[in-house]
Design a protein around this motif. Structure first.
Motif: not given
Length: 415
Positions: A29-32, A56-58, A65-70, A95-101
């Motif tokens: 959690i980050t923000g200002n 922001s929440l991440k 493999e991946g991230k979620m951001y709000l 975000d979804i991290y595949l092998e080369n994409t």
């Protein structure tokens, strides 16, 4: 009030959904939160008393493999000098991290430029015009971004699902009303239909060549602001009719970034090709471009004895950096806008910091200066004092604005 209720409901739903699918794993959690007072020296009045926040929440995705951001933001101005929503969804994507994409889908800001603040190749997100900021911020859009990494270079593609035209700033409507007899407000326009044909697309190829980051890109979509022109209706006396239409556009861009010895260097160039609107060819007066033009930014930075120095030359073939509507006649060639943008900063110590920013119009010799002093009260709290000054004759780009001198006092807490 209905908009506020809908915003609150939507954000609560997103947080509920986030909490249910993300119980496993930690959330970053980050923000200002900040408060600013803006005082107009000439008018001798307080024009803004604004509190704003951003949260922001991440976290790692539970699906692999991946991230979620709000993130969301909001604020309140007790004087009403600035249009701020109490609660507003900012970015929300996965975000979804595949092998080369890598894939990123959701409401996001896509940044492809290399220059500082002014980016002709940041085509995708509509830009918010501001006279007191040196950076044109992008508005988040719902889109899919995919990047494939290979030996020949990194290939990125973007599909925008929901075109969002930029609202016409009230300052522009006021300025047009002062210069055009009979102009009151822009004609109301239906937005382009949400169809596959009207979706926006972009493609970028990026590669390191001889130590330089080189990006070649293409965009097909819509201009941020609708085109505007005047037609002369027959009769006596003749009547002027203001007309407006959303305009398709093609853009091709090249951006580079590298260094020479200890100096950073960058460039951006975009060739903009609006699709011609036939009615504009018969217009009496034009305010929008109906033919191709070029935008270029060339910049460099260097740190000398603790002083960071940056300079950028800006060329806008459509005539103005801040005004998308310049009056001209059909067939008349618009004088390109030439600008120099600079930034100097010096960190006295861990507490005190000085900064000076400015933009000069090289055509009419008008300019704006923004000196700023920042004091770090502690590790998370900054107190700032900024002065914004406009210089030039009344008919010049930076000299035409009524409020030419203002003081901005702010405090910001980051976490």
């Amino acid at each position: 009030m209905q908009k506020i209720k809908i915003g609150i409901t939507g954000i609560c739903f997103l947080l509920f959904l986030w909490g249910n699918i993300c119980l496993a794993g930690e959330i970053e959690i980050t923000g200002n939160i900040s408060h600013n007072l803006v005082y107009l020296l000439k008018g001798e009045r307080l024009s803004q008393n604004t509190t704003q926040y951003q949260l922001s929440l991440k976290k790692d995705s539970p699906w692999g493999e991946g991230k979620m951001y709000l993130s969301f933001k909001g604020g309140y101005d007790s004087i009403g000098g600035k249009n701020i929503e109490p609660i507003e969804l900012d970015e929300v994507y996965g975000d979804i991290y595949l092998e080369n994409t890598d894939l990123r889908i959701g409401r996001q800001v896509v940044s492809w430029g290399t220059a500082d603040g002014i980016n002709p190749t940041n085509y995708i997100n509509p830009k918010e015009i501001s006279l007191v900021e040196s950076e044109l911020k992008g508005k988040p859009l719902a889109c899919l971004q995919a990047t494939h990494y290979s030996k020949i270079g990194d290939i990125s593609g973007v599909v925008v699902f929901d075109y969002q035209p930029q609202e016409i700033p009230e300052e522009l409507e006021t300025a047009l009303g002062q210069t055009i007899p009979g102009f009151e407000e822009f004609p109301e326009l239906p937005e382009p239909e949400k169809t596959l044909k009207n979706m926006e697309f972009a493609l970028k190829v990026e590669k390191i060549i001889a130590g330089w980051d080189v990006k070649l890109s293409y965009f097909y979509g819509w201009e941020d602001y609708p085109a505007l022109w005047i037609e002369l209706e027959p009769g006596f006396p003749p009547q002027f009719q203001f007309k407006s239409q959303y305009q398709r556009v093609n853009k091709i861009g090249l951006a580079t970034a590298g260094s020479f010895k200890k100096m950073g260097l960058w460039s951006e160039a975009a060739y903009i090709m609006p699709e011609e609107i036939e009615e504009m060819q018969q217009a009496n007066t034009l305010f929008s471009m109906n033919e191709p033009y070029l935008q270029v930014v060339l910049g460099a930075d260097y740190t000398f004895k603790g002083v960071y120095c940056e300079g950028q030359y800006i060329y806008y073939g459509n005539g103005s950096l801040i005004n998308p509507y310049l009056q001209h006649q059909p067939g008349e060639k618009i004088t390109a806008g030439n600008y120099f943008m600079t930034q100097l900063s010096y960190k006295i110590n861990q507490i005190h910091n000085l900064k000076l920013g400015g933009i000069a119009n090289l055509q009419d010799s008008s300019y704006t200066l923004m000196p700023q002093y920042t004091c770090a009260l502690n590790e998370v709290t900054d107190l700032s004092l900024r002065v914004v000054l406009f210089y030039g004759e009344e008919e010049t780009e930076f000299g035409m604005w009524e409020d030419k001198e203002l003081i901005d006092i702010g405090i910001k807490v980051s976490f």
